[in-house]
Each structure stands twice: as structure tokens, then as C-alpha cells.
Design a protein around this motif. Structure first.
Motif, PDB file in Angstrom:
ATOM      1  N   LEU A 127      20.233 -33.250   0.359  1.00  0.00           N
ATOM      2  CA  LEU A 127      21.498 -32.991  -0.340  1.00  0.00           C
ATOM      3  C   LEU A 127      21.309 -31.952  -1.439  1.00  0.00           C
ATOM      4  O   LEU A 127      22.173 -31.086  -1.644  1.00  0.00           O
ATOM      5  CB  LEU A 127      22.051 -34.288  -0.920  1.00  0.00           C
ATOM      6  N   LEU A 172      24.110 -40.082   7.634  1.00  0.00           N
ATOM      7  CA  LEU A 172      24.932 -39.967   6.421  1.00  0.00           C
ATOM      8  C   LEU A 172      24.582 -38.733   5.604  1.00  0.00           C
ATOM      9  O   LEU A 172      25.471 -38.013   5.134  1.00  0.00           O
ATOM     10  CB  LEU A 172      24.783 -41.228   5.567  1.00  0.00           C
ATOM     11  N   ASP A 175      25.605 -35.480   7.492  1.00  0.00           N
ATOM     12  CA  ASP A 175      27.065 -35.439   7.568  1.00  0.00           C
ATOM     13  C   ASP A 175      27.660 -35.059   6.219  1.00  0.00           C
ATOM     14  O   ASP A 175      28.535 -34.188   6.111  1.00  0.00           O
ATOM     15  CB  ASP A 175      27.571 -36.810   8.020  1.00  0.00           C
ATOM     16  N   LEU A 176      27.181 -35.707   5.168  1.00  0.00           N
ATOM     17  CA  LEU A 176      27.687 -35.436   3.823  1.00  0.00           C
ATOM     18  C   LEU A 176      27.377 -34.017   3.387  1.00  0.00           C
ATOM     19  O   LEU A 176      28.214 -33.337   2.779  1.00  0.00           O
ATOM     20  CB  LEU A 176      27.079 -36.436   2.846  1.00  0.00           C
ATOM     21  N   SER A 180      30.272 -31.375   2.592  1.00  0.00           N
ATOM     22  CA  SER A 180      30.354 -30.914   1.200  1.00  0.00           C
ATOM     23  C   SER A 180      30.479 -29.407   1.112  1.00  0.00           C
ATOM     24  O   SER A 180      31.225 -28.878   0.277  1.00  0.00           O
ATOM     25  CB  SER A 180      29.123 -31.386   0.422  1.00  0.00           C
TER      26      SER A 180
END
Length: 304
Positions: A127, A172, A175-176, A180
Motif C-alpha cells: 500500500l 484485499l 484490490d485496495l 485507491s
């Protein structure tokens, strides 16, 4: 040859390989001066430990007809990004195109693994690499881009807004990350549009990047040999295809009509008339919905 981007200054953040390299080269082919960044240099490899370097990318930009300038940069370190932008401002006095293609997550995600089983440190680092780096780069680069009207910001992601809205992507964290970046382009559109600039999200299709070709044990010259292992790879495209999409956007005097939108290489090929290197126009995201995800046999007829 036409050089519609002559005298334009571009920064492709994350241009060591893959889509970033393809974009940088096509911007160069259109005449731009292109600053290319990444962490893999001829003197030092990143943890990827791959042979591609930003100096190689810069040389390819110059060979294509532009001017490539390699600047080693870790986009998780704001002081390095600030120094990069200060250098562009000092040397050029302007920035016309910013492409955020920083990623670096291939070795950090686990396929179809729920969040409670996924390695947490790797997920959080993914992330940071996929989202935080883009925000850091925008924070430092956009004041320079806004010095002159007509600037373009391209947020690179995987998947269109429509596809990612309805489809679970890998896990997750992945995907995030990709959702984003789509939302980042939407938000940037609201912030940049009234100030005379344009922001878009852009996705390639199934990319024949250096890493993907290695995964299948093929080279660009014989990439179709991979179809024996994965027939749907027939819809794949070279990194130069999405590069031509960015060059077309950057040369479009009416690019503001796309502000805040989610775009794809295949969709823009229909709009602007460019092709991939082999003369085809792959439309991967339509193919994925209508053929691959629908469980139909692999057949790119009508999709490239």
C-alpha cells in the motif's frame, strides 16, 4: 517524423521497466524531454534484483527521438522527491506531464489470500509503494506542473473503474491499492481542473512486461509460445501501447475532456487511432468481461 511534444517536459515516476518504460519511450518518440526515475541503476539494483535500469530507459528515450534524463529516486522518501522536482525546476523551469507509475509490489502480494492469512508487513508495504508514493510525488511535483496551463497528470493503475468496481482483484491489499489510485485520479481532477490542468487514471491491458515475459519463459519475439500455457494471453499488449496512449493524451489540445476519468489503452486506441507495435488494437478490458471472465474459450478475434 511528427514531434507534437517537442519542448514539453515530462516526469515518468517509476520508469525502470514495464509500463513506465514504455510510456517514457513513447513520450520521447513524440519529442519530449523525459525525466525517468526508479531505484534500479547501473551502479545498484533494487531488491527486485533485475537487470533493467533507469539509465537504460533514458537511453531508449533518447534513441526514440526525445531526451532521456535518469534520476535515481525512492519515491517513499519525500526529500528525494523534493530534490528531483527542484532539479527539474532549475533545469527546465516547467513540468508539463507527470506520470505516476510507481509500483514495486510484484513480490509483496499473495494470490487469493484473505487479509488475516496474508503477510501483514508485505501488504502494508504494498500500500505504501502503490499509494503513498503517488501522493508524495503529487505533493511535490504539482506546484511546478501548475506554473503553466495545460498540464497533464496520469495515474497508472490496473483495471478500469468499472471493472474494479465489480471485480475482486487478487486480495484485499492489491484490490485496495488499485482502487485507491483510481480514486486519486478522480480527486486530482477536482483539484487540478479549476486550475487549468487535467488528471486521469490509466490502465494497460495484460502487459507483456519484462517480468511477465520471464514468468512465461518467452521473449517479445516469441511471446505467442506462452499461449500453450495460457491461451488468454493472446489479448496481451506491449508496454509501448499504453505509452502511445499517454503520448496521445499529452498531445491532445482538448485533453481536459477526460479530466477525472478512468481510461484504458484499448479505449484510447479507438479514440486516437494508434496501434500496438504489431499494428493491432488490443482491447483487454472488454475481452476480460466478455470472454475470459465469462468462461468462453480464448479467442481474441474482434478484440485486437
Amino acid at each position: 517524423m511528427a514531434r507534437p511534444l517537442k519542448d514539453r517536459i515530462a516526469l515518468v515516476a517509476g520508469a525502470t521497466r514495464g509500463a513506465g518504460r514504455g510510456i517514457a519511450v513513447e513520450l520521447g518518440a513524440a519529442g519530449a524531454t523525459v525525466y525517468v526515475t526508479g531505484r534500479s541503476t547501473r551502479a545498484r539494483r533494487s531488491e527486485y534484483d533485475r537487470p533493467e535500469t533507469i539509465e537504460d530507459t533514458a537511453d531508449l528515450v533518447t534513441e526514440a527521438g526525445g531526451r532521456g534524463i535518469a534520476v535515481p529516486t525512492d519515491h517513499l522518501r519525500p526529500e528525494q522527491v523534493r530534490a528531483l522536482v527542484d532539479r527539474i525546476a532549475h533545469e527546465q523551469g516547467r513540468l508539463d506531464v507527470l506520470v505516476n507509475d510507481i509500483w514495486g509490489g510484484e513480490k509483496l502480494f499473495q494470490w487469493d489470500t484473505p487479509v488475516w492469512e496474508h503477510d501483514l508487513d508485505n501488504g502494508l508495504k504494498l500500500l505504501r509503494l502503490a499509494v503513498e508514493t503517488h501522493a508524495v510525488t503529487c505533493h511535490h511535483a504539482l506546484p511546478l506542473l501548475l506554473r503553466h496551463p495545460g498540464g497533464l497528470v496520469v495515474e497508472m493503475t490496473d483495471g478500469t473503474a468499472e471493472y474494479n468496481r465489480d471485480t475482486y482483484r487478487v486480495n484485499l491489499f492489491y484490490d485496495l491499492a488499485k482502487a485507491s489510485v483510481l480514486r486519486m485520479a478522480f480527486a486530482l481532477g477536482h483539484e487540478l481542473g479549476p486550475r487549468g490542468a487535467t488528471a486521469v487514471a490509466l490502465t494497460p491491458g495484460w502487459l507483456r512486461s519484462e517480468i511477465m515475459l520471464d514468468l512465461f519463459g518467452v521473449r517479445e519475439e516469441n511471446w505467442r509460445d506462452a499461449l500453450r500455457r495460457e491461451p488468454h494471453f493472446a489479448i496481451s499488449e506491449t508496454p509501448r501501447y499504453v505509452g502511445r496512449a499517454v503520448a496521445a493524451l499529452a498531445a491532445d489540445p482538448d485533453v481536459a475532456r477526460w479530466n477525472g476519468q478512468s481510461l484504458s489503452s484499448g479505449g484510447l486506441a479507438r479514440e486516437y487511432g494508434f496501434t500496438d507495435l504489431d499494428g493491432s488494437r488490443p482491447d483487454a478490458w472488454r475481452y476480460l468481461v466478455e470472454v475470459q471472465d465469462a468462461g468462453r474459450p480464448a479467442d481474441p478475434t474482434g478484440y485486437r
